[in-house]
Design a protein around this motif. Structure first.
Motif, PDB file in Angstrom:
ATOM      1  N   GLY A 175       0.775  -1.226   0.000  1.00 22.96           N
ATOM      2  CA  GLY A 175       0.000   0.000   0.000  1.00 22.96           C
ATOM      3  C   GLY A 175       0.807   1.277   0.000  1.00 22.96           C
ATOM      4  O   GLY A 175       0.227   2.369   0.016  1.00 22.96           O
ATOM      5  N   ALA A 176       2.128   1.172  -0.019  1.00 20.16           N
ATOM      6  CA  ALA A 176       2.988   2.363   0.014  1.00 20.16           C
ATOM      7  C   ALA A 176       3.828   2.435  -1.256  1.00 20.16           C
ATOM      8  O   ALA A 176       4.137   1.408  -1.876  1.00 20.16           O
ATOM      9  CB  ALA A 176       3.902   2.327   1.237  1.00 20.16           C
ATOM     10  N   VAL A 177       4.218   3.633  -1.623  1.00 20.01           N
ATOM     11  CA  VAL A 177       5.182   3.800  -2.706  1.00 20.01           C
ATOM     12  C   VAL A 177       6.532   3.293  -2.215  1.00 20.01           C
ATOM     13  O   VAL A 177       6.996   3.675  -1.142  1.00 20.01           O
ATOM     14  CB  VAL A 177       5.270   5.274  -3.140  1.00 20.01           C
ATOM     15  CG1 VAL A 177       6.451   5.491  -4.078  1.00 20.01           C
ATOM     16  CG2 VAL A 177       3.977   5.709  -3.825  1.00 20.01           C
ATOM     17  N   ALA A 205      13.241   2.757  -2.550  1.00 25.32           N
ATOM     18  CA  ALA A 205      13.574   3.777  -1.555  1.00 25.32           C
ATOM     19  C   ALA A 205      12.540   3.779  -0.443  1.00 25.32           C
ATOM     20  O   ALA A 205      11.368   3.435  -0.651  1.00 25.32           O
ATOM     21  CB  ALA A 205      13.635   5.151  -2.215  1.00 25.32           C
ATOM     22  N   ARG A 206      12.978   4.180   0.722  1.00 28.18           N
ATOM     23  CA  ARG A 206      12.061   4.319   1.852  1.00 28.18           C
ATOM     24  C   ARG A 206      11.216   5.586   1.716  1.00 28.18           C
ATOM     25  O   ARG A 206      10.101   5.647   2.250  1.00 28.18           O
ATOM     26  CB  ARG A 206      12.859   4.354   3.162  1.00 28.18           C
ATOM     27  CG  ARG A 206      13.615   3.050   3.428  1.00 28.18           C
ATOM     28  CD  ARG A 206      14.635   3.233   4.551  1.00 28.18           C
ATOM     29  NE  ARG A 206      13.983   3.600   5.818  1.00 28.18           N
ATOM     30  CZ  ARG A 206      14.626   4.155   6.852  1.00 28.18           C
ATOM     31  NH1 ARG A 206      15.925   4.402   6.742  1.00 28.18           N
ATOM     32  NH2 ARG A 206      13.988   4.432   7.953  1.00 28.18           N
ATOM     33  N   ALA A 207      11.748   6.574   1.007  1.00 29.05           N
ATOM     34  CA  ALA A 207      10.988   7.799   0.733  1.00 29.05           C
ATOM     35  C   ALA A 207      11.219   8.182  -0.723  1.00 29.05           C
ATOM     36  O   ALA A 207      12.358   8.215  -1.186  1.00 29.05           O
ATOM     37  CB  ALA A 207      11.426   8.937   1.648  1.00 29.05           C
ATOM     38  N   THR A 208      10.146   8.457  -1.452  1.00 32.36           N
ATOM     39  CA  THR A 208      10.235   8.860  -2.854  1.00 32.36           C
ATOM     40  C   THR A 208       9.590  10.235  -3.008  1.00 32.36           C
ATOM     41  O   THR A 208       8.417  10.416  -2.639  1.00 32.36           O
ATOM     42  CB  THR A 208       9.530   7.853  -3.774  1.00 32.36           C
ATOM     43  OG1 THR A 208      10.076   6.542  -3.550  1.00 32.36           O
ATOM     44  CG2 THR A 208       9.719   8.227  -5.236  1.00 32.36           C
ATOM     45  N   LEU A 209      10.349  11.187  -3.512  1.00 31.59           N
ATOM     46  CA  LEU A 209       9.855  12.546  -3.727  1.00 31.59           C
ATOM     47  C   LEU A 209       9.679  12.767  -5.225  1.00 31.59           C
ATOM     48  O   LEU A 209      10.620  12.599  -6.001  1.00 31.59           O
ATOM     49  CB  LEU A 209      10.829  13.576  -3.157  1.00 31.59           C
ATOM     50  CG  LEU A 209      11.189  13.431  -1.679  1.00 31.59           C
ATOM     51  CD1 LEU A 209      12.150  14.539  -1.262  1.00 31.59           C
ATOM     52  CD2 LEU A 209       9.941  13.452  -0.801  1.00 31.59           C
ATOM     53  N   PHE A 210       8.477  13.142  -5.621  1.00 27.53           N
ATOM     54  CA  PHE A 210       8.192  13.380  -7.032  1.00 27.53           C
ATOM     55  C   PHE A 210       8.344  14.866  -7.331  1.00 27.53           C
ATOM     56  O   PHE A 210       7.579  15.693  -6.836  1.00 27.53           O
ATOM     57  CB  PHE A 210       6.790  12.881  -7.377  1.00 27.53           C
ATOM     58  CG  PHE A 210       6.683  11.377  -7.316  1.00 27.53           C
ATOM     59  CD1 PHE A 210       6.986  10.596  -8.419  1.00 27.53           C
ATOM     60  CD2 PHE A 210       6.312  10.745  -6.130  1.00 27.53           C
ATOM     61  CE1 PHE A 210       6.912   9.208  -8.351  1.00 27.53           C
ATOM     62  CE2 PHE A 210       6.231   9.369  -6.052  1.00 27.53           C
ATOM     63  CZ  PHE A 210       6.541   8.587  -7.178  1.00 27.53           C
ATOM     64  N   ALA A 211       9.345  15.174  -8.137  1.00 24.34           N
ATOM     65  CA  ALA A 211       9.679  16.557  -8.495  1.00 24.34           C
ATOM     66  C   ALA A 211       9.771  16.668 -10.009  1.00 24.34           C
ATOM     67  O   ALA A 211      10.698  17.239 -10.548  1.00 24.34           O
ATOM     68  CB  ALA A 211      11.002  16.956  -7.840  1.00 24.34           C
ATOM     69  N   GLU A 212       8.774  16.125 -10.694  1.00 25.86           N
ATOM     70  CA  GLU A 212       8.805  16.051 -12.157  1.00 25.86           C
ATOM     71  C   GLU A 212       8.453  17.363 -12.837  1.00 25.86           C
ATOM     72  O   GLU A 212       8.589  17.478 -14.049  1.00 25.86           O
ATOM     73  CB  GLU A 212       7.816  14.988 -12.640  1.00 25.86           C
ATOM     74  CG  GLU A 212       8.095  13.579 -12.168  1.00 25.86           C
ATOM     75  CD  GLU A 212       6.983  12.646 -12.577  1.00 25.86           C
ATOM     76  OE1 GLU A 212       7.203  11.875 -13.519  1.00 25.86           O
ATOM     77  OE2 GLU A 212       5.887  12.704 -11.973  1.00 25.86           O
ATOM     78  N   GLY A 213       7.974  18.345 -12.102  1.00 23.13           N
ATOM     79  CA  GLY A 213       7.496  19.562 -12.732  1.00 23.13           C
ATOM     80  C   GLY A 213       6.035  19.433 -13.116  1.00 23.13           C
ATOM     81  O   GLY A 213       5.345  18.475 -12.764  1.00 23.13           O
ATOM     82  N   ALA A 391      11.113   0.456   7.235  1.00 21.72           N
ATOM     83  CA  ALA A 391       9.781   1.050   7.143  1.00 21.72           C
ATOM     84  C   ALA A 391       9.731   2.135   6.080  1.00 21.72           C
ATOM     85  O   ALA A 391      10.679   2.903   5.910  1.00 21.72           O
ATOM     86  CB  ALA A 391       9.374   1.626   8.496  1.00 21.72           C
ATOM     87  N   ALA A 392       8.591   2.205   5.369  1.00 17.86           N
ATOM     88  CA  ALA A 392       8.362   3.310   4.444  1.00 17.86           C
ATOM     89  C   ALA A 392       8.191   4.595   5.246  1.00 17.86           C
ATOM     90  O   ALA A 392       7.625   4.600   6.345  1.00 17.86           O
ATOM     91  CB  ALA A 392       7.117   3.053   3.602  1.00 17.86           C
ATOM     92  N   ALA A 393       8.670   5.673   4.696  1.00 19.87           N
ATOM     93  CA  ALA A 393       8.663   6.934   5.430  1.00 19.87           C
ATOM     94  C   ALA A 393       7.260   7.510   5.548  1.00 19.87           C
ATOM     95  O   ALA A 393       6.476   7.469   4.595  1.00 19.87           O
ATOM     96  CB  ALA A 393       9.579   7.933   4.729  1.00 19.87           C
ATOM     97  N   ASP A 394       6.970   8.045   6.695  1.00 19.05           N
ATOM     98  CA  ASP A 394       5.743   8.802   6.922  1.00 19.05           C
ATOM     99  C   ASP A 394       6.104  10.275   6.852  1.00 19.05           C
ATOM    100  O   ASP A 394       6.716  10.828   7.769  1.00 19.05           O
ATOM    101  CB  ASP A 394       5.152   8.447   8.285  1.00 19.05           C
ATOM    102  CG  ASP A 394       3.918   9.283   8.615  1.00 19.05           C
ATOM    103  OD1 ASP A 394       3.470  10.067   7.751  1.00 19.05           O
ATOM    104  OD2 ASP A 394       3.396   9.155   9.748  1.00 19.05           O
ATOM    105  N   LEU A 395       5.726  10.940   5.743  1.00 20.71           N
ATOM    106  CA  LEU A 395       6.105  12.341   5.526  1.00 20.71           C
ATOM    107  C   LEU A 395       4.952  13.295   5.811  1.00 20.71           C
ATOM    108  O   LEU A 395       4.941  14.418   5.306  1.00 20.71           O
ATOM    109  CB  LEU A 395       6.592  12.530   4.083  1.00 20.71           C
ATOM    110  CG  LEU A 395       7.763  11.655   3.632  1.00 20.71           C
ATOM    111  CD1 LEU A 395       8.220  12.058   2.243  1.00 20.71           C
ATOM    112  CD2 LEU A 395       8.924  11.753   4.610  1.00 20.71           C
ATOM    113  N   SER A 396       4.003  12.868   6.617  1.00 23.75           N
ATOM    114  CA  SER A 396       2.835  13.720   6.879  1.00 23.75           C
ATOM    115  C   SER A 396       3.219  15.056   7.491  1.00 23.75           C
ATOM    116  O   SER A 396       2.504  16.054   7.326  1.00 23.75           O
ATOM    117  CB  SER A 396       1.836  12.988   7.779  1.00 23.75           C
ATOM    118  OG  SER A 396       2.455  12.542   8.976  1.00 23.75           O
TER     119      SER A 396
END
Length: 577
Positions: A175-177, A205-213, A391-396
């Protein structure tokens, strides 16, 4: 009303047509993809992505903790897909790299003068410059050059950057990216594997940041997967298409730091848009035209409107005797605060223009993109250093910090200006902007909303006036093919097309007869053209090799029938944009 009934009747019939399936290439029997593991994977080496990467490594240095960070970039080089008509507000850069002036940052040409004009067909009237567009303390820059510099700073800190590796798939686990996968390489146009075939790579990755524009393809998928727009109660995102050239002009006409913006001609009052003209250094001038993609007339061509604007006496007088250095185009977000989705989901976050943080009245988004990247890095660092390694990162916390930051406050103050133009046209929009800015000072007790998507604003061709565009003079104005050459765009012709149709019958059944083939005009690269088929009827031909990756087709196609996916490689090669 007749045309509305016709549209909905055609749309209803199309629901009953068999959908042409997008070709999916079989992966059975193929070798497994190589797996690379990182703490943080960032998709996109733009201002937001690189600011996040730099901030993460800065925090690692200060804390003596270590996180592995990688950045995937679809452009062949850092900055090669970056285009922006850019006057930089350095607020975020000051926070990220306070000593940037001592580190040879390509931020040198200070803004010296602001000019705001209303154009008629032959004249230019100077108007008061709106407060949001005052640029004292800002700098005229090339964003592609700044991004390359930021990339170097990130690499110095230990960030691994992979240009030329387009992320094509989001990986999910429980359920997580869980990261992204890059595209398989070496597949021919016929779907067969060539001698150069190689599987893509899974970047976990444990945290994925989408910065595609703007309108990032993976970002759009993540929004749908987690219903991020619905969770936030956000308006549909609205967009504009920006078309830009950089010119070399005679020295006697060059005034470094001078900034012009215009509204009015050549656009009609029901179409939002305007222009920018920025004097850079080295006798170069960046100039461009922006058209809101909620325009109603399918006969309109943003590229040709740009050519008409350049031919205006007030503009052409500057360009005479000069030459075009580079050409390009890119869509930009215009929905503002009301269109920002929920920013976080299990295992990651949306940052920068992937989420839509452009300040439209200010015509600036680099500083907000950088700041959101930095705030996401803070949240990721805290989450990853305090949670279990698996653990997948919780970035809330990122969402909370953005809403407490100057980014949110800035967008809150100008939230009603762009929707005012959508609701009331040019003159009503200007009146609304004046009241909101000067009288209410951005503190109106109401919020204006946009409820429709840009493609839904397009009206049937027969209900709109046709537009006759003049021939190019090859001095100030140019045919599209000439301009496209100046973008440096290349794609390998022998690869599966990255522009596909959900239903191959729609262009001939709907777009051509009802909307007079709008894709042949809204595309600023000549990707779409109607040619004679074997039966003599017109059919759509897609010249995917011309694609500038602007995303206009993904946004403006009337029935959202075009699917934009990352190609194997290539695209524009911007150096000064």
């Amino acid at each position: 009303m007749l045309y509305n009934r016709l549209f909905y009747g055609v749309h209803k019939r199309l629901k009953d047509l068999p959908v042409t399936q997008v070709r999916a290439f079989a992966t059975t029997g193929l070798p497994s993809r190589e797996i690379m593991e990182y703490d943080v994977c960032i998709v996109g080496a733009g201002p937001a992505g690189l600011s996040a990467a730099i901030r993460l490594k800065q925090k690692c240095q200060k804390s003596e903790k270590d996180l592995s960070v990688c950045v995937l970039e679809k452009g062949t080089q850092i900055g090669s897909h970056i285009l922006s008509g850019n006057v930089l507000e350095t607020r975020a850069l000051d926070e990220l790299l306070p000593d940037w002036k001592d580190q040879a940052a390509p931020v040198k040409t200070a803004a010296t003068a602001d000019r705001f004009y209303f154009l008629s067909e032959t004249r230019a009237w100077r108007m008061p410059t709106p407060p949001q567009m005052h640029n004292k303390g800002n700098y005229v820059i090339s964003l592609s050059q700044l991004v390359r510099w930021l990339g170097g700073k990130a690499e110095e800190l230990g960030v691994e950057i992979f240009p030329g590796f387009p992320a094509s798939e989001v990986l999910y686990s429980r359920g997580a990216v869980a990261g992204v996968a890059t595209a398989d390489m070496g597949i021919g146009k016929d779907g067969q594997h060539k001698d150069t075939f190689a599987r893509g790579v899974e970047v976990r990755a444990r945290a994925t940041l989408f910065a595609e524009g703007c309108r990032g393809s993976l970002s759009q998928g993540v929004m749908q997967q987690y219903q991020l727009r619905e969770q936030a109660g956000a308006d549909p995102q609205t967009y504009a298409l920006g078309i830009k050239e950089v010119w070399q002009v005679p020295p006697e006409r060059h005034k470094p730091g001078t900034i012009w913006h215009t509204i009015g001609y050549p656009l009609q009052s029901d179409t939002y848009g305007g222009s920018f003209l920025y004097h850079m250094d080295d006798c170069q001038v960046a100039l461009g035209f922006v058209v809101g993609l909620d325009y109603p007339n399918p006969h309109l061509s943003p590229y040709q409107e740009f050519q008409r604007w350049k031919a205006h006496p007030h503009i052409s007088a500057l360009l005479q005797g000069g030459s075009v250095v580079q050409y390009g185009a890119r869509c930009l977000n215009e929905g503002g605060l009301q269109s920002v989705p929920r920013l976080t989901f299990p295992g990651g976050a949306l940052i920068g223009c992937s989420a839509g943080f452009l300040n439209v009245p200010k015509i600036k988004g680099t500083h907000t993109a950088m700041k959101t990247g930095m705030l996401a890095a803070d949240a990721a660092f805290d989450a990853l250093t305090k949670s279990a390694a698996s653990a997948a990162a919780d970035l809330s916390a990122f969402e909370t910090e953005v809403k407490a930051s100057w980014v949110w406050q800035e967008l809150q103050r100008c939230r009603n200006i762009r929707p005012g133009f959508a609701k009331a046209g040019l003159w009503g929009g200007l009146a609304n902007a004046a009241v909101d800015t000067y009288l209410l000072r951005g503190q109106a007790p109401w919020t204006l909303h946009t409820r429709h998507k840009d493609n839904e604003a397009t009206q049937p061709a027969a209900s709109q006036p046709q537009i006759q565009y003049p021939a190019a003079d090859n001095d100030i104005t140019f045919p599209l093919a000439t301009s496209l050459y100046k973008s440096g765009t290349t794609h390998n012709h022998d690869q599966p097309p990255h522009l596909r149709l959900r239903n191959s019958g729609i262009p001939s059944a709907v777009n051509l007869p009802l909307y007079a083939a709008p894709e042949s005009r809204y595309c600023p690269a000549g990707v779409y053209e109607y040619v004679d088929g074997e039966s003599g009827a017109k059919k759509l031909q897609i010249n995917a090799q011309n694609c500038l990756h602007c995303k206009a087709c993904d946004i403006k196609d009337p029935l959202q029938n075009i699917v934009w996916a990352t190609p194997e490689g290539g695209g524009p090669e911007y150096t000064v944009m």
